[in-house]
Design an enzyme around this catalytic site. Structure first.
Site, PDB file in Angstrom:
ATOM      1  N   HIS B  88       0.947  -1.204  -0.195  1.00  0.00           N
ATOM      2  CA  HIS B  88       0.000   0.062  -0.111  1.00  0.00           C
ATOM      3  C   HIS B  88       0.661   1.168   0.075  1.00  0.00           C
ATOM      4  CE1 HIS B  88      -3.083   2.792   1.241  1.00  0.00           C
ATOM      5  NE2 HIS B  88      -2.281   3.286   2.292  1.00  0.00           N
ATOM      6  N   ASP B 118       6.862  21.706 -25.868  1.00  0.00           N
ATOM      7  CA  ASP B 118       6.820  20.342 -25.397  1.00  0.00           C
ATOM      8  C   ASP B 118       7.720  20.364 -24.353  1.00  0.00           C
ATOM      9  OD1 ASP B 118       6.752  17.693 -25.328  1.00  0.00           O
ATOM     10  OD2 ASP B 118       5.597  17.516 -26.887  1.00  0.00           O
ATOM     11  N   TRP B 158       7.393  -0.232   3.904  1.00  0.00           N
ATOM     12  CA  TRP B 158       7.817   0.190   2.716  1.00  0.00           C
ATOM     13  C   TRP B 158       9.292   0.823   2.767  1.00  0.00           C
ATOM     14  CZ3 TRP B 158       8.945   5.649   1.275  1.00  0.00           C
ATOM     15  CH2 TRP B 158       8.968   6.256   2.163  1.00  0.00           C
ATOM     16  N   SER B 187      13.357   6.008 -13.827  1.00  0.00           N
ATOM     17  CA  SER B 187      12.184   6.850 -14.395  1.00  0.00           C
ATOM     18  C   SER B 187      12.105   8.183 -13.834  1.00  0.00           C
ATOM     19  CB  SER B 187      11.028   5.903 -14.113  1.00  0.00           C
ATOM     20  OG  SER B 187       9.863   6.762 -14.135  1.00  0.00           O
ATOM     21  N   SER B 188      12.420   8.206 -12.491  1.00  0.00           N
ATOM     22  CA  SER B 188      12.175   9.550 -11.785  1.00  0.00           C
ATOM     23  C   SER B 188      13.366  10.334 -12.080  1.00  0.00           C
ATOM     24  CB  SER B 188      12.080   9.312 -10.224  1.00  0.00           C
ATOM     25  OG  SER B 188      10.843   8.790  -9.933  1.00  0.00           O
ATOM     26  N   HIS B 271      13.230  11.293   3.304  1.00  0.00           N
ATOM     27  CA  HIS B 271      12.878  12.695   3.743  1.00  0.00           C
ATOM     28  C   HIS B 271      12.617  13.596   2.421  1.00  0.00           C
ATOM     29  CE1 HIS B 271      10.807  15.246   6.552  1.00  0.00           C
ATOM     30  NE2 HIS B 271      11.327  16.109   5.916  1.00  0.00           N
ATOM     31  N   GLU B 273      12.022  12.658  -0.256  1.00  0.00           N
ATOM     32  CA  GLU B 273      10.852  12.237  -0.954  1.00  0.00           C
ATOM     33  C   GLU B 273       9.523  12.476  -0.416  1.00  0.00           C
ATOM     34  OE1 GLU B 273      10.592  10.044  -3.458  1.00  0.00           O
ATOM     35  OE2 GLU B 273       8.372   9.538  -3.126  1.00  0.00           O
ATOM     36  N   TYR B 275       8.961  15.514   0.681  1.00  0.00           N
ATOM     37  CA  TYR B 275       8.442  16.778   0.199  1.00  0.00           C
ATOM     38  C   TYR B 275       8.276  16.657  -1.304  1.00  0.00           C
ATOM     39  CZ  TYR B 275       9.792  18.588   4.676  1.00  0.00           C
ATOM     40  OH  TYR B 275       9.666  18.604   5.887  1.00  0.00           O
ATOM     41  N   SER B 286      -1.597  27.025  -4.685  1.00  0.00           N
ATOM     42  CA  SER B 286      -1.388  28.314  -4.943  1.00  0.00           C
ATOM     43  C   SER B 286      -2.237  28.927  -6.140  1.00  0.00           C
ATOM     44  CB  SER B 286       0.188  28.681  -5.123  1.00  0.00           C
ATOM     45  OG  SER B 286       0.778  28.242  -4.146  1.00  0.00           O
ATOM     46  N   HIS B 320      15.379  12.424  11.817  1.00  0.00           N
ATOM     47  CA  HIS B 320      14.166  12.413  12.633  1.00  0.00           C
ATOM     48  C   HIS B 320      13.317  11.155  12.620  1.00  0.00           C
ATOM     49  CE1 HIS B 320      11.648  15.057   9.799  1.00  0.00           C
ATOM     50  NE2 HIS B 320      11.787  14.100   9.317  1.00  0.00           N
ATOM     51  N   HIS B 321      13.400  10.577  11.411  1.00  0.00           N
ATOM     52  CA  HIS B 321      12.711   9.338  11.319  1.00  0.00           C
ATOM     53  C   HIS B 321      13.149   8.019  12.095  1.00  0.00           C
ATOM     54  CE1 HIS B 321      10.402  10.831   7.954  1.00  0.00           C
ATOM     55  NE2 HIS B 321      11.456  11.370   7.704  1.00  0.00           N
ATOM     56  N   THR B 346       7.144  26.566   5.934  1.00  0.00           N
ATOM     57  CA  THR B 346       5.644  25.624   5.535  1.00  0.00           C
ATOM     58  C   THR B 346       4.721  26.725   6.104  1.00  0.00           C
ATOM     59  OG1 THR B 346       6.777  23.743   6.042  1.00  0.00           O
ATOM     60  CG2 THR B 346       4.418  23.947   5.974  1.00  0.00           C
ATOM     61  N   LYS B 349       3.738  28.995   3.510  1.00  0.00           N
ATOM     62  CA  LYS B 349       2.840  28.925   2.557  1.00  0.00           C
ATOM     63  C   LYS B 349       1.498  29.090   3.005  1.00  0.00           C
ATOM     64  CE  LYS B 349       3.968  27.186  -0.771  1.00  0.00           C
ATOM     65  NZ  LYS B 349       4.580  27.847  -1.738  1.00  0.00           N
ATOM     66  N   ARG B 468       2.047   0.334  14.930  1.00  0.00           N
ATOM     67  CA  ARG B 468       1.812   0.006  13.417  1.00  0.00           C
ATOM     68  C   ARG B 468       2.148  -1.174  13.112  1.00  0.00           C
ATOM     69  NH1 ARG B 468       5.717   4.037  10.272  1.00  0.00           N
ATOM     70  NH2 ARG B 468       4.728   3.430   8.499  1.00  0.00           N
TER      71      ARG B 468
END
Lengths: 283, 544
Positions: B88, B118, B158, B187-188, B271, B273, B275, B286, B320-321, B346, B349, B468
């Protein structure tokens, strides 16, 4: 905007089969690799030659499709370039693209250096006291001032010969450009040969199955990925040599060669870091 | 001008011609394929979450029983529950949010917004897309081949931590997953190279970086994060692969390796990722807030550079993870401080969106409802993020449902709401037909209520200490788990409404206007027809 003529210099590429074919190749290569490593079908399965444990069939098929894609795709790029599609702005695209690609490659090597430094700088946290120094006890490392120094000189020299080739081409000296490129390719091959020889002389193992430990893992994967990049760079330069001989480069327009040279310098710099830290400082 | 470009006439190939899609070099067609792919992957990822919510509705084993009953044969055993959580997460991140935001909306609207015909590398654009189905099939295959012992699939989460990702899952499932992510990463990276080159090099004459629409800014920052973080993941995955198959000791303490090293490498990617998942959403929101407030975005430059700051700081907060791995207190102090700093850009924003609405003549059209929903829910997720940033608090909340609630508020309710906001903002532009806005608002209502009912109770469960990634739980957690599952059913109705809106629009085919939103919609895509011509901007627009 029907009927309006195109009034810009961008290159609207024709539809192309290569992205799809290349993706199929990547898929086949991945499945083939897992078949080789783990076996996706049993030994008596009709596809065991391709996807059974230890089989090479699936891997080779995937690799062949990817090679075919590379030939077809980059062949098309060369055709488009010769047809005049690579206007100054498109040429700038290609330069940006190559720089960004090299930037991502740098980050790939960051991972390998990160692991190496972690293990080299903080050996005292290892659980096994035999591994709590760096290099670990019993690991006999290479003398950096023999083959590694030789390889450093070879790569530095090849950096000058590729610059020689580039400048010769810019001044219309095709013979000088050819000679410079031949030297560069030969030096690249020499580096790879010496690296293979060095590996065969190693007094520490890669795999834990052969008594290896983290030193062999970090050493062989970092230098091995560098070596793989040297091989790729050598092929890139060799293709440029063939294109030069075929008269595809002009003194004004030869980005293929410049990209190969950038890539070669990148490989060179990675080696200097490997030499300074893996071989000299923590050797 | 090249001879080849002139041969491109403007007739649009038939949409039933397979070559239009498989051989495509057109950014809009590739963007559409990305969107279709993301919807498809979203169905699978959403079904997996449904399996989890069904199981967790009551304590005890109901569905993942692993026995001969109907549910046991369909859902599998407890291991398959862990496979469901793992897949998931991976599917929603790599095959739903990223393809929708960057591949879908990015491909469609970055060239349109900067006035380009293009992408810079139209053919490479197509391999960025086609590598994803290849990668996705590998990931799906991994669910049906042996993972741990006789159990199918990889169930280690994951994040793919060793030793579960190495000796813990000895079967080919994990190897397929590693190579799947390698291909998704390629790909990315190729996509990132393409976007960076396009944005730097193909802006219409007069469009300086400081005049560039905020969505383009957001994609620019996002793809830089991709370019610099994905290769580090590739390195970590390669180490997993060699540890598994070639006897290296990177993460194996028996050979001097360190599993925590993997966590550093992973989160150095992981991390940025998160963002990557949310920044394009910032850009979309926006535009929508500005359009429907009929005002320019408040503090445009601040908004742009806030995203740059978030992107930069995003690279230096990864540990921090990992507060609970036993890192030194000084190191924790640094990561707490750095993490808290992210709240500043943040906050810029959030407050700028509110200031944009302030005094505006606001219209509550469908995209605006999603956008306001986004701002509210993302703020909730951001605030719990500040809570979790404290290493001391995290010591007890780490790996609990509080964390699950936090990242679903920023992703499932943040990123996904931004995707739906963008979907309904640009639907008419993309498909050239109008949609039923009553049904679409109803979908919003069901999503807003449903998602909150799913995830808000999970804060309580986490604070109560529910961990979890467990298939079962003590009876004390039963009440809020049951409520949470009801939320899933509500959201499911919203999902059905989503498809009804789509089907209704496609059947009725009411011709869309070039600009359905009026004077507030000022970016270049609204100057073109809906859908835009197959090749737009044959004559580049001039920006004043």
């Amino acid at each position: 905007m029907a009927g309006h003529a195109v009034k810009h210099d961008y290159h609207l590429v024709d539809p192309s089969p290569w992205p799809f074919v290349g993706s199929v190749g990547a898929f086949l290569l991945a499945v083939g690799a897992v078949g080789n490593m783990k076996g996706l079908v049993g030994a008596d399965h009709p596809l065991a030659w391709a996807y059974g444990d230890g089989s090479w069939g699936g891997l080779l098929i995937g690799f062949a499709v990817i090679l075919y894609t590379m030939f077809g795709w980059w062949g098309d790029v060369i055709k488009e370039s010769r047809r005049g599609d690579h206007t100054p702005v498109v040429d700038l695209h290609l330069r940006y693209g190559m720089i960004m690609f090299i930037a991502s490659e740098v980050m790939f090597f960051v991972a390998w250096f990160w692991v190496f430094f972690e293990y080299a700088l903080f050996p005292e946290v290892r659980l096994d006291p035999a591994l709590a120094t760096f290099p670990p006890a019993g690991v006999e490392t290479f003398d950096p001032w023999h083959i590694p120094l030789m390889n450093t000189l070879i790569l530095l020299l090849s950096g000058t010969t590729v610059t020689w080739a580039h400048h010769a081409l810019q001044h219309g000296d095709r013979r000088g450009a050819t000679l410079g490129l031949i030297f560069t390719v030969v030096l690249g091959v020499c580096f790879t040969a010496l690296q293979v020889y060095e590996y065969s002389e190693a007094h520490f193992a890669f795999s834990m199955a052969d008594g290896g430990n983290l030193y062999g893992s970090a050493f062989f994967m970092a230098t091995g990925f560098h070596g793989a990049h040297v091989v790729i760079g050598t092929i890139f330069l060799a293709v440029c040599l063939l294109r030069l001989l075929a008269g595809q480069f002009t003194p004004e327009k030869h980005f293929g060669l410049e990209a190969a040279a950038w890539y070669w310098h990148f490989v060179d710099v990675v080696w200097l870091f490997l030499f300074a830290f893996v071989y000299v400082t923590f050797g | 001008m090249s001879a080849d470009a002139a041969t491109h006439d403007d007739h649009t190939p038939s949409m039933w011609d397979w070559r239009r899609w498989v051989l495509s070099t057109n950014h809009k067609d590739i963007g559409t394929m990305y969107l279709v792919f993301a919807i498809f992957a979203g169905i699978i990822g959403g079904a997996l979450s449904g399996m989890m919510r069904l199981e967790l509705m009551e304590p005890g084993l109901q569905f993942f029983t692993g026995d001969e009953t109907f549910w046991g044969s369909v859902f599998g055993n407890e291991h398959n529950y862990n496979v469901a959580t793992t897949m998931h997460g991976l599917i929603m991140i790599f095959f739903m949010v990223m393809p929708a935001m960057i591949g879908g909306f990015g491909n469609w609207f970055v060239p349109l917004m900067i006035g380009a015909p293009d992408m810079a590398f139209p053919r490479m654009n197509n391999i960025s897309f086609w590598l994803l189905p290849a990668s996705f099939v590998l990931a799906l295959m991994s669910m049906f081949v042996p993972g741990a012992g006789g159990d199918m699939g990889f169930g280690g989460g994951w994040v793919l931590y060793p030793p579960l990702a190495t000796s813990g899952h000895n079967g080919p499932a994990m190897d397929l997953l590693i190579l799947s992510l390698h291909i998704a990463g390629i790909s990315s990276i190729l996509g990132a190279i393409n976007f960076i080159t396009t944005i730097f090099n193909m802006r219409a004459p007069g469009m300086t970086l400081h005049k560039m629409p905020l969505f383009v800014w957001s994609v620019l920052v996002t793809v830089f994060l991709l370019l610099l973080s994905m290769p580090v993941l590739a390195g970590a995955l390669t180490m997993l692969l060699t540890d598994r198959n070639f006897g290296t000791a990177f993460f194996d303490p028996a050979g001097g390796g360190d599993p925590v090293m993997y966590q550093h490498l992973f989160w150095f990617f992981g991390h940025p990722e998160v963002y990557i998942l949310i920044l394009p959403g910032f850009g979309i929101i926006s535009h929508i807030v500005s359009t429907f407030s009929k005002k320019p975005v408040f503090g445009y430059l601040g908004m742009a550079y806030a995203m740059v700051a978030i992107g930069f700081i995003g690279f230096i907060v990864w540990a921090h993870h990992m507060y609970t791995v036993g890192m030194p207190v000084d190191l924790k102090a640094y990561f707490i401080a750095a993490t808290m700093v992210i709240a500043v850009p943040t906050g810029i924003k959030i407050f700028s969106w509110i200031a944009t609405m302030w005094g505006g003549s606001i219209e509550f059209r469908t995209p605006m409802m999603w956008a306001i929903g986004f701002i509210f829910l993302f703020t909730v997720g951001g605030v719990t993020g500040v809570v979790l940033a404290n290493a001391g608090v995290d010591q007890s909340l780490h790996d609990t449902y509080y964390v699950v609630a936090h990242f679903h508020y920023v992703l499932s309710l943040g990123a996904v709401f931004a995707i739906f906001a963008g979907w309904y903002y640009w639907f008419e532009k993309i498909f050239g037909v109008k949609y039923n806005s009553i049904l679409a608002r109803l979908q919003f209502l069901f999503f807003f209520v449903g998602a909150n009912v799913i995830f808000f109770p999970q804060h309580f469960l986490g604070l109560q200490g529910m961990p979890r990634r467990y298939v079962d739980y003590p009876d004390g957690f039963a009440f809020w788990n049951e409520i949470s599952t009801y939320g899933y059913f509500i959201m499911l109705v919203g999902m059905v409404l989503f498809f009804l809106v789509l089907i209704d629009a496609m059947i009725r085919r009411r011709k869309a206007d070039a600009n359905p939103w009026g004077e507030g919609a000022t970016t270049l895509e609204w100057t073109l027809s809906s859908p835009p011509p197959f090749h737009q901007f044959n004559e580049l627009p001039k920006i004043k």
